[in-house]
Design an enzyme around this catalytic site. Sequence first.
Site, PDB file in Angstrom:
ATOM      1  N   HIS A  37       0.795  -1.226   0.000  1.00  0.00           N
ATOM      2  CA  HIS A  37       0.000   0.000   0.000  1.00  0.00           C
ATOM      3  C   HIS A  37       0.831   1.281   0.000  1.00  0.00           C
ATOM      4  CE1 HIS A  37      -3.770  -2.016   0.282  1.00  0.00           C
ATOM      5  NE2 HIS A  37      -3.520  -2.572   1.454  1.00  0.00           N
ATOM      6  N   ARG A  51       6.896  -5.935   3.352  1.00  0.00           N
ATOM      7  CA  ARG A  51       5.563  -6.478   3.076  1.00  0.00           C
ATOM      8  C   ARG A  51       5.397  -6.517   1.568  1.00  0.00           C
ATOM      9  NH1 ARG A  51      -0.349  -4.376   5.062  1.00  0.00           N
ATOM     10  NH2 ARG A  51       0.221  -2.484   3.901  1.00  0.00           N
ATOM     11  N   ASP A  68      16.039 -12.248  -2.125  1.00  0.00           N
ATOM     12  CA  ASP A  68      17.329 -12.152  -2.815  1.00  0.00           C
ATOM     13  C   ASP A  68      17.949 -10.765  -2.643  1.00  0.00           C
ATOM     14  OD1 ASP A  68      17.135 -14.748  -3.703  1.00  0.00           O
ATOM     15  OD2 ASP A  68      16.438 -14.221  -5.718  1.00  0.00           O
ATOM     16  N   GLU A 117      -6.308 -11.226   8.185  1.00  0.00           N
ATOM     17  CA  GLU A 117      -7.058  -9.980   8.063  1.00  0.00           C
ATOM     18  C   GLU A 117      -8.423 -10.150   7.402  1.00  0.00           C
ATOM     19  OE1 GLU A 117      -4.696  -7.323   5.664  1.00  0.00           O
ATOM     20  OE2 GLU A 117      -3.940  -8.954   4.408  1.00  0.00           O
ATOM     21  N   ASP A 131      -8.305  -4.004   7.845  1.00  0.00           N
ATOM     22  CA  ASP A 131      -8.938  -4.982   6.951  1.00  0.00           C
ATOM     23  C   ASP A 131      -9.753  -6.001   7.731  1.00  0.00           C
ATOM     24  OD1 ASP A 131      -8.446  -4.427   4.187  1.00  0.00           O
ATOM     25  OD2 ASP A 131      -6.333  -4.819   4.524  1.00  0.00           O
TER      26      ASP A 131
END
Length: 262
Positions: A46, A71, A85, A147, A173
Site C-alpha cells: 500500500h 511487506r 534475494d 485480516e 482490513d
Amino acid sequence: MRENRLRTLWKSGGAAVNGWLAIPNSFSAETMAHQGWDSLTIDLQHGMVDYQAMVPMLQAISTTQTVPVVRVPWLEPGILMKTLDAGAYGVICPMVNTREDAQKLVAYTHYAPRGTRSFGPVRATLYGGADYAEHANDTIVTFAMIETAKALDNLDDILSVEGLDAIYIGPSDLSLALGCRPVFDDVDPKAAEAIDHILARAKAHGVVAGIHNGSTDGALARIAKGFQFVTVSSDARLMAAGAQQVITKMRANQAPASTGGY
C-alpha cells in the site's frame, strides 16, 4: 551468517518495535533506521514503493542493526523470492486465508528440501554473509497476514503449517471484514474479540503474533497482552504529525495581525 535480531529478541521473550516505510526514498529510510527501531518494514503493498526503490532502501537500513522486513504486494512467488534475494530478513504476506496459502508462503520463502525457493541471493549474501544459503531457512522470518473472515475460519489450519514463524494482524482490513470501522487502535468490540482470539491461538501454536498500531499507547497495550511484534504508525504519518505540531504551534503564537507567512 548475520543473526536475525527478531529471532533473538523473540527467543528471549521480548517484543520488537517495528517501524513502517511507505515513502520510496533511501534517505528517509536511513534516517528512520538510525532512530533505534528493532525492525523496519518496507511496504510494497500500500505504500508508494516499488522494487527499484526498495533495494536502495534496504541498503540504507543496512547501515544500522535494524532488521529489514518487506511487506510484499501479494502471495506471488516471484516477488517473494526477489525480495529475499535483495536482502530482506523478513517478509510479511497479505491475505493469507487458508492452510494452502500458508503452505505456499512457506514454500516460496524456503530453499529445498523445505521449500521451492529458487537460488539466487545476489544481494542477500552481501548483507547476510557468504554462508547465507546454508542458514537462510532458519534465519529468515515469514509472516502471514490474518485480516479476513475466511482467515479467521481457517486460523488453526494456518497456524499449524510448519515453517510459518509469525502472523501479522491488519486491524483495518480485519475490522472491515467483520463489518466494523477500519481503525488501528480503538477497534469495535467484534474486531477486538477477534484480535484477542488470534493472539490466543497463535500462542497455543507457538507462533509469534504481530499487529499494526496507530499510536504508541496502542502498541504498548498490545505488548502487554502478549504481542511480540508491534508496528507504530509510519514514516509518512510521523512526518505529517511532526510537521503539524510545528505549524500548529507557530500559528498559535503568531501576532494577531499576521495573515500568514513568516
